[in-house]
Write a protein that holds these residues in place. Structure first.
Motif, PDB file in Angstrom:
ATOM      1  N   LYS A  36       1.141  -1.643  -0.205  1.00  0.00           N
ATOM      2  CA  LYS A  36      -0.130  -0.187  -0.251  1.00  0.00           C
ATOM      3  C   LYS A  36       0.927   1.540  -0.210  1.00  0.00           C
ATOM      4  O   LYS A  36       0.564   2.412  -0.744  1.00  0.00           O
ATOM      5  N   TYR A  40      -0.762   2.605  -3.584  1.00  0.00           N
ATOM      6  CA  TYR A  40      -1.933   3.410  -3.246  1.00  0.00           C
ATOM      7  C   TYR A  40      -1.459   4.918  -3.227  1.00  0.00           C
ATOM      8  O   TYR A  40      -0.108   5.810  -2.640  1.00  0.00           O
ATOM      9  N   THR A  44      -5.345   8.429  -0.357  1.00  0.00           N
ATOM     10  CA  THR A  44      -6.734   7.505  -0.681  1.00  0.00           C
ATOM     11  C   THR A  44      -7.620   7.535   0.669  1.00  0.00           C
ATOM     12  O   THR A  44      -8.254   7.556   0.898  1.00  0.00           O
ATOM     13  N   GLU A  45      -6.732   7.409   1.326  1.00  0.00           N
ATOM     14  CA  GLU A  45      -7.791   7.338   3.102  1.00  0.00           C
ATOM     15  C   GLU A  45      -8.228   8.883   2.961  1.00  0.00           C
ATOM     16  O   GLU A  45      -9.635   8.578   3.570  1.00  0.00           O
ATOM     17  N   GLU A  74     -10.404   1.287   2.838  1.00  0.00           N
ATOM     18  CA  GLU A  74      -9.621   2.487   2.305  1.00  0.00           C
ATOM     19  C   GLU A  74      -8.953   2.749   3.652  1.00  0.00           C
ATOM     20  O   GLU A  74      -8.469   3.655   3.410  1.00  0.00           O
TER      21      GLU A  74
END
Length: 127
Positions: A36, A40, A44-45, A74
């Motif tokens: 991640k 990612y 993203t979060e 997520e």
């Protein structure tokens, strides 16, 4: 075996570093974290948390549960209490009241309580 393209090349480089003792990877959790971290986007979060604020029960309960659950995949930095609150808060008022009567302590119990309302309120899944 299942990684392809960029992910496969990334893993081959990491595997070589593991063999040479340059990095330590001792668990599935460690693997997911570094994967991640590399692939990612950094926000993203944050994007998922923003979307979570917008997810509301406007169609069927099943649709709401599906959208809410997708956001939660997520988000890693949230407590069980906050997840449960966010879920119940996004329900329509009538559903909030019915779910809160059951006093759910976990997200799972809140989702179960909401899904039991399908027959009670006459919601039908539209194909």
């Amino acid at each position: 075996m299942y990684l392809v393209d960029d992910a496969k090349m990334w893993w081959q480089a990491r595997y070589k570093e593991i063999e040479e003792g340059m990095i330590t990877l001792t668990s599935w959790t460690d693997f997911k974290r570094i994967l991640k971290d590399h692939f990612y986007p950094e926000n993203t979060e944050f994007v998922a948390q923003r979307k979570l604020e917008e997810v509301k029960h406007t169609k069927s309960i099943r649709d709401y549960v599906r959208e809410f659950s997708a956001c939660m995949l997520e988000i890693t930095e949230i407590t069980e209490t906050n997840m449960t609150f966010e879920f119940v808060n996004g329900l329509k008022r009538w559903a909030q009241k019915e779910v809160m009567r059951q006093n759910p302590k976990t997200l799972s119990s809140a989702i179960s309580a909401a899904e039991r309302l399908l027959d009670f309120h006459g919601e039908r899944e539209v194909p």
